[in-house]
Motif scaffolding. Structure first.
Motif, PDB file in Angstrom:
ATOM      1  N   ALA A 138     -14.828  -0.527   1.837  1.00 30.05           N
ATOM      2  CA  ALA A 138     -15.585  -2.207   0.804  1.00 30.05           C
ATOM      3  C   ALA A 138     -14.654  -2.609   0.445  1.00 30.05           C
ATOM      4  CB  ALA A 138     -15.883  -0.923  -0.672  1.00 30.05           C
ATOM      5  N   LYS A 139     -12.750  -2.551   0.496  1.00 33.51           N
ATOM      6  CA  LYS A 139     -12.046  -3.709   0.030  1.00 33.51           C
ATOM      7  C   LYS A 139     -11.566  -4.241   1.374  1.00 33.51           C
ATOM      8  CE  LYS A 139     -10.763  -1.602  -4.037  1.00 33.51           C
ATOM      9  NZ  LYS A 139      -9.879  -1.758  -5.161  1.00 33.51           N
ATOM     10  N   ASN A 140     -11.742  -3.517   2.125  1.00 32.94           N
ATOM     11  CA  ASN A 140     -11.361  -3.621   3.816  1.00 32.94           C
ATOM     12  C   ASN A 140      -9.800  -3.522   4.308  1.00 32.94           C
ATOM     13  OD1 ASN A 140     -13.795  -4.659   5.467  1.00 32.94           O
ATOM     14  ND2 ASN A 140     -13.799  -6.314   4.408  1.00 32.94           N
ATOM     15  N   THR A 141      -9.237  -2.532   3.437  1.00 32.22           N
ATOM     16  CA  THR A 141      -8.226  -1.939   3.544  1.00 32.22           C
ATOM     17  C   THR A 141      -7.179  -0.959   4.156  1.00 32.22           C
ATOM     18  OG1 THR A 141      -8.064  -3.950   1.538  1.00 32.22           O
ATOM     19  CG2 THR A 141      -5.905  -2.047   1.863  1.00 32.22           C
ATOM     20  N   VAL A 142      -6.619  -1.012   4.108  1.00 33.11           N
ATOM     21  CA  VAL A 142      -5.621  -0.007   4.562  1.00 33.11           C
ATOM     22  C   VAL A 142      -4.132   0.430   3.320  1.00 33.11           C
ATOM     23  CG1 VAL A 142      -4.733   1.870   6.525  1.00 33.11           C
ATOM     24  CG2 VAL A 142      -7.229   0.496   7.305  1.00 33.11           C
ATOM     25  N   TYR A 143      -4.328   2.273   3.394  1.00 32.93           N
ATOM     26  CA  TYR A 143      -3.468   2.085   2.585  1.00 32.93           C
ATOM     27  C   TYR A 143      -1.684   2.799   2.869  1.00 32.93           C
ATOM     28  CZ  TYR A 143      -6.008   0.341  -0.948  1.00 32.93           C
ATOM     29  OH  TYR A 143      -7.374  -0.822  -1.431  1.00 32.93           O
ATOM     30  N   LEU A 144      -0.807   3.153   2.471  1.00 29.99           N
ATOM     31  CA  LEU A 144       0.391   3.777   3.262  1.00 29.99           C
ATOM     32  C   LEU A 144       0.908   3.760   1.362  1.00 29.99           C
ATOM     33  CD1 LEU A 144       1.321   5.339   4.952  1.00 29.99           C
ATOM     34  CD2 LEU A 144       3.250   3.355   5.622  1.00 29.99           C
ATOM     35  N   GLN A 145       0.849   5.033   1.595  1.00 33.83           N
ATOM     36  CA  GLN A 145       1.066   5.436  -0.086  1.00 33.83           C
ATOM     37  C   GLN A 145       2.239   6.334   0.399  1.00 33.83           C
ATOM     38  OE1 GLN A 145       0.419   6.043  -3.788  1.00 33.83           O
ATOM     39  NE2 GLN A 145       2.697   7.114  -3.786  1.00 33.83           N
ATOM     40  N   MET A 146       3.559   5.523  -0.315  1.00 32.68           N
ATOM     41  CA  MET A 146       4.910   7.082   0.139  1.00 32.68           C
ATOM     42  C   MET A 146       5.257   7.567  -1.028  1.00 32.68           C
ATOM     43  SD  MET A 146       6.412   3.696   2.151  1.00 32.68           S
ATOM     44  CE  MET A 146       6.734   2.062   1.546  1.00 32.68           C
ATOM     45  N   ASN A 147       5.723   8.728  -0.801  1.00 37.98           N
ATOM     46  CA  ASN A 147       6.746   9.273  -2.020  1.00 37.98           C
ATOM     47  C   ASN A 147       7.816   9.875  -1.726  1.00 37.98           C
ATOM     48  OD1 ASN A 147       3.864   9.147  -3.718  1.00 37.98           O
ATOM     49  ND2 ASN A 147       2.770  10.798  -2.784  1.00 37.98           N
ATOM     50  N   SER A 148       7.952  10.471  -2.497  1.00 36.04           N
ATOM     51  CA  SER A 148       9.808  10.695  -2.096  1.00 36.04           C
ATOM     52  C   SER A 148      10.970  10.047  -1.676  1.00 36.04           C
ATOM     53  CB  SER A 148       9.843  12.665  -1.823  1.00 36.04           C
ATOM     54  OG  SER A 148       8.298  12.852  -2.982  1.00 36.04           O
ATOM     55  N   LEU A 149      10.343   8.874  -1.800  1.00 35.25           N
ATOM     56  CA  LEU A 149      11.286   8.079  -0.926  1.00 35.25           C
ATOM     57  C   LEU A 149      12.128   8.043  -0.775  1.00 35.25           C
ATOM     58  CD1 LEU A 149       9.216   4.709  -1.979  1.00 35.25           C
ATOM     59  CD2 LEU A 149       9.717   5.646   0.686  1.00 35.25           C
ATOM     60  N   LYS A 150      13.215   8.045   0.881  1.00 29.65           N
ATOM     61  CA  LYS A 150      14.349   8.467   0.940  1.00 29.65           C
ATOM     62  C   LYS A 150      15.181   7.228   1.378  1.00 29.65           C
ATOM     63  CE  LYS A 150      13.200  13.039   2.502  1.00 29.65           C
ATOM     64  NZ  LYS A 150      12.666  14.264   3.839  1.00 29.65           N
ATOM     65  N   ARG A 203       5.025  13.392   3.185  1.00 34.85           N
ATOM     66  CA  ARG A 203       5.056  12.489   1.939  1.00 34.85           C
ATOM     67  C   ARG A 203       4.906  10.982   1.427  1.00 34.85           C
ATOM     68  NH1 ARG A 203      10.412  10.291   2.007  1.00 34.85           N
ATOM     69  NH2 ARG A 203      10.538  10.712   4.610  1.00 34.85           N
ATOM     70  N   PHE A 204       4.359  10.895   3.169  1.00 35.91           N
ATOM     71  CA  PHE A 204       3.338   9.742   3.125  1.00 35.91           C
ATOM     72  C   PHE A 204       1.714   9.818   3.527  1.00 35.91           C
ATOM     73  CE2 PHE A 204       6.846   6.491   4.492  1.00 35.91           C
ATOM     74  CZ  PHE A 204       7.442   6.897   3.831  1.00 35.91           C
ATOM     75  N   THR A 205       1.019   9.194   3.137  1.00 44.99           N
ATOM     76  CA  THR A 205      -0.473   9.439   2.880  1.00 44.99           C
ATOM     77  C   THR A 205      -0.607   8.215   3.648  1.00 44.99           C
ATOM     78  OG1 THR A 205      -0.829  11.211   1.676  1.00 44.99           O
ATOM     79  CG2 THR A 205      -2.232   9.525   1.874  1.00 44.99           C
ATOM     80  N   ILE A 206      -2.028   8.010   4.952  1.00 45.55           N
ATOM     81  CA  ILE A 206      -2.817   7.093   4.845  1.00 45.55           C
ATOM     82  C   ILE A 206      -4.021   6.756   4.860  1.00 45.55           C
ATOM     83  CG2 ILE A 206      -2.920   7.839   7.349  1.00 45.55           C
ATOM     84  CD1 ILE A 206      -2.620   4.475   8.999  1.00 45.55           C
ATOM     85  N   SER A 207      -4.497   5.848   4.172  1.00 48.82           N
ATOM     86  CA  SER A 207      -6.131   5.355   3.674  1.00 48.82           C
ATOM     87  C   SER A 207      -6.938   4.667   3.814  1.00 48.82           C
ATOM     88  CB  SER A 207      -6.345   6.385   2.833  1.00 48.82           C
ATOM     89  OG  SER A 207      -4.957   6.008   1.880  1.00 48.82           O
ATOM     90  N   ARG A 208      -8.150   4.986   3.660  1.00 50.73           N
ATOM     91  CA  ARG A 208      -8.861   3.489   4.339  1.00 50.73           C
ATOM     92  C   ARG A 208      -9.943   3.549   3.520  1.00 50.73           C
ATOM     93  NH1 ARG A 208     -10.426   4.482   9.283  1.00 50.73           N
ATOM     94  NH2 ARG A 208     -12.449   5.240   8.144  1.00 50.73           N
TER      95      ARG A 208
END
Length: 115
Positions: A74-86, A66-71
């Motif tokens: 170039a933007k010096n940013t880490v993301y946490l994409q959260m889908n199908s939240l409960k 459900r979740f995907t971590i990525s970096r």
């Protein structure tokens, strides 16, 4: 010393999606690993996901798929994409960067999953 700032939290309905951002004040690759933690009311702070400098990733079982971590270097940013939240995903989410012996924490961002 570097600092991290989380953003992107909010109120969403069950089944909805949010993307959290962890923005670093310097080169994100100066951190050997970035963790996303979360802490729900009455619970201990737990690791949700991490991404290493070498792009190794892992997730706690309850968010796997459900979740995907990525970096974005170039933007010096880490993301946490959260889908199908409960509703059980409701927590304050924190970003942590490990740099040698030091940990750098963000201020946290609230995620509430509710009707």
């Amino acid at each position: 010393q570097a600092h991290l700032v989380e953003s992107g939290g909010g109120l969403v309905q069950p089944g909805g999606s949010l993307t959290l951002s962890c923005a670093a004040s310097e080169n994100i690759l100066s951190f050997s690993v970035i963790h996303w933690y979360r802490q729900a009311p009455g619970e201990q702070r737990r690791v949700v996901a991490f991404i290493t400098r070498e792009d190794i990733t892992n997730y706690m079982v309850s968010v796997k798929g459900r979740f995907t971590i990525s970096r974005d270097n170039a933007k010096n940013t880490v993301y946490l994409q959260m889908n199908s939240l409960k509703p059980e995903d409701t927590a304050v989410y924190y970003c942590n960067g490990r740099r040698g012996p030091n940990d750098c924490w963000g201020q946290g961002t609230q995620v509430t999953v509710s009707l």
